[in-house]
Motif scaffolding. Structure first.
Motif, PDB file in Angstrom:
ATOM      1  N   UNK A 155       0.617  -0.976  -0.011  1.00 38.29           N
ATOM      2  CA  UNK A 155      -0.302  -0.134  -0.006  1.00 38.29           C
ATOM      3  C   UNK A 155       1.037   1.311   0.024  1.00 38.29           C
ATOM      4  N   UNK A 156       1.973   1.329   0.698  1.00 36.36           N
ATOM      5  CA  UNK A 156       2.664   2.201   0.792  1.00 36.36           C
ATOM      6  C   UNK A 156       3.619   2.735   0.034  1.00 36.36           C
ATOM      7  N   UNK A 157       4.211   1.235  -0.998  1.00 35.72           N
ATOM      8  CA  UNK A 157       4.823   1.413  -2.142  1.00 35.72           C
ATOM      9  C   UNK A 157       4.060   2.161  -2.740  1.00 35.72           C
ATOM     10  N   UNK A 158       2.796   1.362  -3.403  1.00 35.93           N
ATOM     11  CA  UNK A 158       1.998   2.448  -4.453  1.00 35.93           C
ATOM     12  C   UNK A 158       1.702   3.861  -3.948  1.00 35.93           C
ATOM     13  N   UNK A 159       1.629   3.834  -3.092  1.00 35.87           N
ATOM     14  CA  UNK A 159       1.620   5.775  -2.699  1.00 35.87           C
ATOM     15  C   UNK A 159       2.611   6.455  -2.973  1.00 35.87           C
ATOM     16  N   UNK A 160       4.409   5.958  -2.922  1.00 41.47           N
ATOM     17  CA  UNK A 160       5.033   6.629  -2.407  1.00 41.47           C
ATOM     18  C   UNK A 160       5.257   6.656  -4.585  1.00 41.47           C
ATOM     19  N   UNK A 161       5.071   5.463  -5.510  1.00 44.17           N
ATOM     20  CA  UNK A 161       5.673   5.955  -6.491  1.00 44.17           C
ATOM     21  C   UNK A 161       4.560   6.892  -7.391  1.00 44.17           C
ATOM     22  N   UNK A 162       3.314   6.429  -6.981  1.00 43.50           N
ATOM     23  CA  UNK A 162       2.525   7.333  -7.866  1.00 43.50           C
ATOM     24  C   UNK A 162       2.726   8.957  -7.367  1.00 43.50           C
ATOM     25  N   UNK A 163       2.877   9.305  -6.272  1.00 43.97           N
ATOM     26  CA  UNK A 163       3.175  10.893  -6.002  1.00 43.97           C
ATOM     27  C   UNK A 163       4.217  11.330  -6.761  1.00 43.97           C
ATOM     28  N   UNK A 164       5.180   9.924  -7.006  1.00 42.11           N
ATOM     29  CA  UNK A 164       6.595  10.723  -7.321  1.00 42.11           C
ATOM     30  C   UNK A 164       6.681  10.674  -9.109  1.00 42.11           C
ATOM     31  N   UNK A 165       5.117   9.694  -9.624  1.00 40.69           N
ATOM     32  CA  UNK A 165       4.961   9.617 -11.427  1.00 40.69           C
ATOM     33  C   UNK A 165       4.386  11.101 -11.254  1.00 40.69           C
TER      34      UNK A 165
END
Length: 523
Positions: A259-269
Motif C-alpha cells: 500500500x505505501x509503496x504504491x502511494x510513494x511511487x504514484x506521488x513520484x510519477x
C-alpha cells in the motif's frame, strides 16, 4: 547561534487517530463484501494505522533520517540528503533538525525539476530495493532542492519495510516491464501478491495473460492515467475482460505491504508528469535497474539480467540495443549518484570509469562480465570461421584459369575421402569450419554493436571541443585511473582471459561434437 527547524506534535492527537482507525476497521468488512474485493481491506486499514501511529514517535523519525543519511553515504550517493536531526534535542513529541536552505522541488526551474526528478526516483528505488526502508510520504512539500543543488527528502515519520524476497520479486517485475516482456507479468503479479492463491488458475489462462499484457503495455507507455486511458481500445480487450470476469471474478488484490509503496511511487510519477506530460516512470527506472543488475551477483539478479538482454524461445539471441541502453543507463545512474545540479561532470565521468573498470576487470567475475565474455567467444568463433570461408572464396576467385581446375579439386577431394587415415582429420576440419545455428543472430548483434559504437564516437567527436576534449579527458581521467588500478586490472584481465578461452573452447567443442555425431549424408 545555530539555525534549526523545530517540529512540535499537536496535543492529544493519538486518541483521535485511534478512533478514526477503529471506525474504519469496523466498516472495512462491509466495503470488501459490497465491492466483491479480493484485497484484505482490514489488513490495509491496519497497515495504514501502523504507519500513522509510528509517525507520532519523533525519536523514531529522527533515527529513520539518520539511517538514511548513513545508507546514502555508504553507497557513495552524494546528490541526495536530508535535514540532519539533533538527537540530543529531540524527544517523542519534539523533533529538532538542522536548517536546510533551499526551495520546494515543484517550485524550482524546469531544468532542475527534470534532473532532480530522476535523482528522486533513483533514491526511492535504492530505498525500496536496496536498503529495505522506504520513505512513504514523498509529497511535494517533502521534496526540496537545496541551495547547493542536492535533492533534500524531509519528514521521515512514515516509512515501510521491504523484505529481501519482496525486493527480488519487484526487481523481476520491473525488469520484465523494462524489457517489454509482458507475458511474464502475470507470474510476477502472483509473486508480488497481487493475484491471490485462490485465483492461481487464472494465471494459466491465455485470455488472462493476453489482457494483463495489453494493460501493462499501455501503462508502460507513460503519460499518466488520462493518456493511458486514451490509448486503451475497449474493442481490443473488452470481450476478454468480460469473459475473465464471468469465469474468475475479480482476480487482482492489493497486498497490504504494497500500500505505501504504491502511494510513494504514484506521488513520484505525479511530480514527473507535472514536468513532462509524457513522463514514463518505467523507463525512468532504467538507471537504477542497470546499476543493480550489473553489480548484484545473486542468481535472481542473473535471471533478471538475462531476461532483459536475451530474447527468442531459447533466450539465446542477444538484444544488442538493450545492452547499450543499459550501459548508458548505468552511466546516468552514476551521474545522478555523485553529481549535484549545476556541478562539473568530471567527477561523475571519473566515477563512471572507475565502476566500469571494477565490473569489467573483476578477478572474481560477475554476471555482466560473464555475458560479455560469452558473447565475445560466440563472436570470435563466428567471425573467424566466416573470415576463413571468405579467404578461401577469394583465393579461388583470384586463381589463374587452368591452375586449379574444378576437376583437379574434385580429384583431390575424392582422394582425401578415400583415404581412411585422412577421413577423421578431414571430418574434424569440416566440423571446425561448419556453420552454427546461431551464426546469424551473433552477426546481427555484432553489427548492431559496431554501428552503435561508431555513433558514440561520432557524437563525442561532434561535441564541443570534439577530439581535443576526448584527448584531455583521456589524459586527465582515464590514464591516471588506469595507472592507479593497474594491478587490479592486470589480475582481472588474466582471469577474464582464462574464462574467455574456456567459453570459446566449450563453444567450438560443442559444435564439433554435434557435427561429428550427425549421420553421414548418403552419396
Amino acid at each position: 547561534g545555530r539555525e534549526v527547524a523545530v517540529k512540535v506534535q499537536r496535543p492529544d492527537i493519538l486518541p483521535e487517530i485511534c478512533l478514526d482507525l477503529h471506525l474504519l476497521r469496523q466498516v472495512a468488512p462491509a466495503i470488501k463484501e459490497r465491492n466483491n474485493l479480493n484485497s484484505d481491506v482490514v489488513g490495509l486499514v491496519d497497515e495504514w494505522g501502523r504507519g500513522f501511529v509510528s509517525e507520532l514517535d519523533y525519536r523514531r523519525e529522527a533515527q529513520n533520517a539518520l539511517d538514511f543519511l548513513e545508507a546514502m553515504e555508504r553507497r557513495g550517493v552524494e546528490s541526495v540528503t536530508t535535514a540532519r536531526p539533533l538527537m540530543e534535542l529531540t524527544s517523542g513529541r519534539v523533533l529538532v533538525t538542522e536548517w536546510v536552505d533551499g526551495e520546494r522541488l515543484e517550485g524550482s526551474s524546469q531544468e532542475d525539476v527534470s534532473k532532480l526528478c530522476g535523482v528522486a526516483l533513483t533514491s526511492f528505488l535504492i530505498m525500496l530495493l536496496d536498503t529495505g526502508t522506504l520513505h512513504s510520504d514523498p509529497h511535494p512539500g517533502n521534496l526540496m532542492r537545496s541551495s547547493d543543488g542536492r535533492l533534500v527528502i524531509l519528514d521521515w515519520g512514515l516509512t515501510t519495510t521491504v523484505t529481501e524476497e519482496q525486493q527480488y520479486a519487484i526487481i523481476d517485475y520491473i525488469a520484465h516491464l523494462v524489457a517489454e516482456d509482458f507475458d511474464q507479468v502475470p507470474r510476477d503479479l502472483v509473486a508480488l501478491g497481487f493475484i491471490p492463491e485462490s485465483k492461481l488458475a487464472a494465471v494459466e489462462d491465455t485470455g488472462v495473460a493476453t489482457a494483463l499484457s495489453y494493460i501493462f503495455r499501455q501503462l508502460a507507455g507513460g503519460g499518466g492515467v488520462k493518456k493511458v486511458a486514451s490509448r486503451v481500445n475497449v474493442a481490443d480487450i473488452g470481450v476478454e475482460v468480460q469473459d475473465i470476469q464471468a469465469r474468475y471474478g475479480n482476480i487482482l488484490q492489493i497486498p497490504a505491504y504494497f500500500a505505501y509503496i504504491l502511494r510513494a511511487f504514484s506521488v513520484l510519477e505525479g511530480i514527473g508528469l507535472q514536468n513532462d506530460p509524457d513522463y514514463k516512470i518505467v523507463q525512468a527506472c532504467y538507471p537504477y535497474i542497470a546499476r543493480r543488475l550489473f553489480n548484484d551477483n545473486s542468481e535472481r539478479a542473473k535471471n533478471a539480467l538475462r531476461a532483459m538482454l536475451y530474447s527468442g524461445p531459447d533466450r539465446r539471441r542477444l538484444n544488442a540495443r538493450r545492452l547499450v541502453k543499459l550501459a548508458r543507463a548505468f552511466r546516468t545512474y552514476t551521474n545522478q549518484k555523485v553529481q549535484k545540479v549545476g556541478a562539473s561532470s568530471s567527477l561523475a565521468e571519473s566515477e563512471v570509469l572507475r565502476e566500469a573498470i571494477d565490473i569489467l576487470f573483476s578477478r572474481d567475475g560477475n554476471h555482466l562480465q560473464d555475458v560479455i565474455l560469452r558473447e565475445m567467444a560466440r563472436t570470435a568463433d563466428t567471425v573467424a570461421r566466416r573470415a576463413v570461408a571468405q579467404a578461401g572464396e577469394l583465393a579461388f576467385s583470384l586463381a589463374p584459369p587452368g591452375l586449379a581446375p574444378p576437376t583437379a579439386l574434385l580429384s583431390l577431394q575424392q582422394a582425401l575421402n578415400s583415404s581412411p587415415a585422412l577421413q577423421e582429420p578431414m571430418g574434424m576440419l569440416s566440423a571446425l569450419t561448419a556453420d552454427a545455428e546461431d551464426d546469424e543472430d551473433v552477426m546481427d548483434a555484432f553489427n548492431v554493436l559496431s554501428e552503435l559504437l561508431q555513433e558514440e564516437v561520432a557524437a563525442a567527436a561532434a561535441a564541443p571541443r570534439g577530439a581535443q576534449g576526448l584527448q584531455e579527458a583521456a589524459s586527465s581521467q582515464l590514464l591516471p585511473l588506469l595507472q592507479a588500478k593497474a594491478p587490479e586490472i592486470g589480475q582481472g584481465f588474466l582471469a577474464a582471459s582464462f574464462r574467455f578461452n574456456e567459453y570459446l573452447v566449450a563453444r567450438v567443442s560443442q559444435r564439433v561434437l554435434q557435427r561429428t555425431d550427425e549421420p553421414a549424408a548418403e552419396p
